[in-house]
Design a protein around this motif. Structure first.
Motif, mmCIF file in Angstrom:
data_model
loop_
_atom_site.group_PDB
_atom_site.id
_atom_site.type_symbol
_atom_site.label_atom_id
_atom_site.label_comp_id
_atom_site.label_asym_id
_atom_site.label_seq_id
_atom_site.Cartn_x
_atom_site.Cartn_y
_atom_site.Cartn_z
ATOM 1 N N LYS A 63 48.732 50.262 47.946
ATOM 2 C CA LYS A 63 49.275 50.078 46.954
ATOM 3 C C LYS A 63 47.789 49.408 46.477
ATOM 4 C CE LYS A 63 51.313 46.550 44.089
ATOM 5 N NZ LYS A 63 51.746 46.747 43.216
ATOM 6 N N THR A 64 46.802 48.674 47.582
ATOM 7 C CA THR A 64 45.438 48.561 46.674
ATOM 8 C C THR A 64 45.232 49.683 46.274
ATOM 9 O OG1 THR A 64 45.299 47.386 49.252
ATOM 10 C CG2 THR A 64 43.365 48.089 47.768
ATOM 11 N N LEU A 65 45.126 51.281 46.174
ATOM 12 C CA LEU A 65 44.150 51.995 45.601
ATOM 13 C C LEU A 65 45.246 52.006 44.460
ATOM 14 C CD1 LEU A 65 44.135 54.956 48.459
ATOM 15 C CD2 LEU A 65 42.300 53.348 47.840
ATOM 16 N N GLU A 66 46.001 51.463 44.255
ATOM 17 C CA GLU A 66 47.500 52.071 42.826
ATOM 18 C C GLU A 66 46.929 50.871 41.884
ATOM 19 O OE1 GLU A 66 51.636 50.502 41.253
ATOM 20 O OE2 GLU A 66 51.224 51.341 43.255
ATOM 21 N N GLU A 67 47.003 49.800 42.306
ATOM 22 C CA GLU A 67 45.972 48.575 41.658
ATOM 23 C C GLU A 67 44.662 49.238 41.627
ATOM 24 O OE1 GLU A 67 47.659 46.392 40.630
ATOM 25 O OE2 GLU A 67 49.243 46.710 41.343
ATOM 26 N N LEU A 68 43.875 49.844 42.237
ATOM 27 C CA LEU A 68 42.454 49.782 41.072
ATOM 28 C C LEU A 68 42.755 51.112 40.275
ATOM 29 C CD1 LEU A 68 40.643 50.005 45.259
ATOM 30 C CD2 LEU A 68 40.210 48.524 42.950
ATOM 31 N N MET B 214 35.406 41.993 52.636
ATOM 32 C CA MET B 214 33.812 43.061 51.924
ATOM 33 C C MET B 214 34.148 43.232 50.154
ATOM 34 S SD MET B 214 31.614 45.910 52.682
ATOM 35 C CE MET B 214 32.820 47.507 51.931
ATOM 36 N N VAL B 215 35.187 44.034 50.094
ATOM 37 C CA VAL B 215 35.784 44.328 48.901
ATOM 38 C C VAL B 215 35.851 43.347 47.739
ATOM 39 C CG1 VAL B 215 37.397 45.575 47.750
ATOM 40 C CG2 VAL B 215 36.652 46.892 49.049
ATOM 41 N N LYS B 216 37.240 42.320 48.939
ATOM 42 C CA LYS B 216 37.738 41.410 48.114
ATOM 43 C C LYS B 216 36.520 40.383 47.249
ATOM 44 C CE LYS B 216 39.275 36.732 48.980
ATOM 45 N NZ LYS B 216 39.952 35.540 49.932
ATOM 46 N N GLU B 217 35.836 40.121 48.139
ATOM 47 C CA GLU B 217 33.912 39.383 47.723
ATOM 48 C C GLU B 217 33.927 39.803 46.468
ATOM 49 O OE1 GLU B 217 33.379 36.110 47.822
ATOM 50 O OE2 GLU B 217 34.901 36.589 49.246
ATOM 51 N N ARG B 218 33.071 42.142 46.179
ATOM 52 C CA ARG B 218 32.510 42.457 45.671
ATOM 53 C C ARG B 218 32.963 41.958 44.065
ATOM 54 N NH1 ARG B 218 33.578 47.683 47.417
ATOM 55 N NH2 ARG B 218 31.472 47.201 48.308
ATOM 56 N N LEU B 219 34.224 41.871 44.209
ATOM 57 C CA LEU B 219 35.674 41.799 42.879
ATOM 58 C C LEU B 219 35.663 40.485 42.590
ATOM 59 C CD1 LEU B 219 37.838 45.016 43.557
ATOM 60 C CD2 LEU B 219 35.595 45.034 42.166
ATOM 61 N N GLN B 220 35.218 39.600 43.226
ATOM 62 C CA GLN B 220 35.954 37.865 42.978
ATOM 63 C C GLN B 220 34.879 37.726 41.906
ATOM 64 O OE1 GLN B 220 37.826 35.728 43.151
ATOM 65 N NE2 GLN B 220 37.923 35.951 45.620
ATOM 66 N N PRO B 221 33.714 37.819 41.856
ATOM 67 C CA PRO B 221 33.131 36.981 40.600
ATOM 68 C C PRO B 221 33.510 38.264 39.217
ATOM 69 C CG PRO B 221 31.411 38.178 41.720
ATOM 70 C CD PRO B 221 32.884 38.493 42.687
ATOM 71 N N PHE B 222 34.111 39.023 39.292
ATOM 72 C CA PHE B 222 35.080 39.767 37.727
ATOM 73 C C PHE B 222 35.823 38.960 37.470
ATOM 74 C CE2 PHE B 222 31.981 42.905 39.777
ATOM 75 C CZ PHE B 222 31.612 43.581 38.399
ATOM 76 N N ALA B 223 37.189 38.303 38.942
ATOM 77 C CA ALA B 223 37.998 37.309 38.739
ATOM 78 C C ALA B 223 37.817 36.595 38.002
ATOM 79 C CB ALA B 223 38.485 37.054 40.081
ATOM 80 N N MET C 153 39.464 47.144 59.176
ATOM 81 C CA MET C 153 40.355 46.943 58.115
ATOM 82 C C MET C 153 40.209 45.922 57.324
ATOM 83 S SD MET C 153 41.317 49.996 57.167
ATOM 84 C CE MET C 153 41.091 51.584 58.761
ATOM 85 N N LEU C 154 40.561 44.809 58.095
ATOM 86 C CA LEU C 154 39.906 43.700 57.237
ATOM 87 C C LEU C 154 38.340 43.161 56.678
ATOM 88 C CD1 LEU C 154 41.719 41.204 60.286
ATOM 89 C CD2 LEU C 154 41.826 41.059 58.356
ATOM 90 N N THR C 155 37.696 43.585 57.927
ATOM 91 C CA THR C 155 35.838 43.889 57.308
ATOM 92 C C THR C 155 36.153 44.134 55.908
ATOM 93 O OG1 THR C 155 35.147 43.440 59.415
ATOM 94 C CG2 THR C 155 33.758 44.126 57.912
ATOM 95 N N ALA C 156 36.797 45.772 55.651
ATOM 96 C CA ALA C 156 36.617 46.322 54.018
ATOM 97 C C ALA C 156 36.701 45.663 53.130
ATOM 98 C CB ALA C 156 37.154 48.034 54.863
ATOM 99 N N MET D 111 36.980 51.771 45.724
ATOM 100 C CA MET D 111 38.193 52.677 45.792
ATOM 101 C C MET D 111 37.499 53.774 46.731
ATOM 102 S SD MET D 111 40.577 54.237 44.493
ATOM 103 C CE MET D 111 40.867 54.495 42.881
ATOM 104 N N ALA D 112 35.959 53.823 47.388
ATOM 105 C CA ALA D 112 35.877 54.533 47.561
ATOM 106 C C ALA D 112 35.540 54.151 49.102
ATOM 107 C CB ALA D 112 34.098 54.755 47.700
ATOM 108 N N THR D 113 35.792 53.293 49.183
ATOM 109 C CA THR D 113 36.136 52.122 50.896
ATOM 110 C C THR D 113 37.437 51.569 51.005
ATOM 111 O OG1 THR D 113 33.753 50.647 50.217
ATOM 112 C CG2 THR D 113 36.047 49.701 51.646
ATOM 113 N N MET D 114 37.909 51.543 50.498
ATOM 114 C CA MET D 114 39.046 51.048 49.894
ATOM 115 C C MET D 114 40.447 52.577 50.547
ATOM 116 S SD MET D 114 39.553 48.576 50.536
ATOM 117 C CE MET D 114 41.097 48.036 51.095
ATOM 118 N N GLN D 115 39.648 53.752 49.943
ATOM 119 C CA GLN D 115 40.175 55.392 50.027
ATOM 120 C C GLN D 115 39.855 55.860 51.769
ATOM 121 O OE1 GLN D 115 42.139 57.335 47.537
ATOM 122 N NE2 GLN D 115 42.141 58.167 49.859
ATOM 123 N N GLU D 116 39.050 55.202 52.213
ATOM 124 C CA GLU D 116 38.424 55.754 53.406
ATOM 125 C C GLU D 116 39.254 54.496 54.504
ATOM 126 O OE1 GLU D 116 34.384 54.234 54.579
ATOM 127 O OE2 GLU D 116 34.087 55.653 53.235
#
Length: 150
Positions: free
Chosen positions: A106-111, A51-60, A45-48, A131-136
């Motif tokens: 909460k994570t899915l809700e924010e996505l 990974m999602v955080k780093e994927r979205l960080q450029p957009f932040a 879960m930490l790894t996922a 969303m797919a990663t966090m849904q898993e």
């Protein structure tokens, strides 16, 4: 000059705040449980989440001009609540699993909130992939929560 109908990045920092708090929460949970299988699950879960955080960080960075490193207040409250309940309860694992599944909600809700907005195509693609990663992750935690609740 940007066109008026060009979508702008929205909600990336909020998602990352929830991810950051979840990362801290899973890290804390790993230290509190004794079951090696749970520790492995929390590691996945930490790894996922990282990974999602780093994927979205450029957009932040596009959204706010800087990387988002802060936590989400509602998740921080959940962490404190879990620590109190765990101290009072003999079933620490159940308390953590239950609350971590709520963090996944909460994570899915924010996505979902971000996906409702008109977003730039690359950001929308990153959101869908996230969303797919966090849904898993959510589904795995929900299944675990159901098995321990029986």
């Amino acid at each position: 000059m940007a066109q008026l109908n060009t979508p702008h990045v929205h909600h990336a920092a909020d998602i990352i705040q929830v991810l950051n708090s979840g990362i801290e929460f899973y890290s804390d949970a790993k230290q509190q449980v004794r079951d090696p299988q749970l520790v492995q699950l929390f590691d996945r879960m930490l790894t996922a989440r990282r990974m999602v955080k780093e994927r979205l960080q450029p957009f932040a960075v596009v959204e706010d001009g800087q990387r988002e490193e802060g936590p989400d207040f509602s998740v921080e409250i959940r962490k404190v609540y879990t620590k109190v309940i765990s101290a009072l309860s003999s079933d620490t694992q159940h308390a953590y699993i239950s609350q971590l599944e709520e963090v996944e909600d909460k994570t899915l809700e924010e996505l979902r909130i971000a996906l409702k907005d008109n977003q730039p195509p690359q950001y929308e693609a990153a959101l869908l992939q996230s969303m797919a990663t966090m849904q898993e992750c959510h589904d795995e935690m929900r299944a675990l929560k159901r098995t321990i609740s029986l």
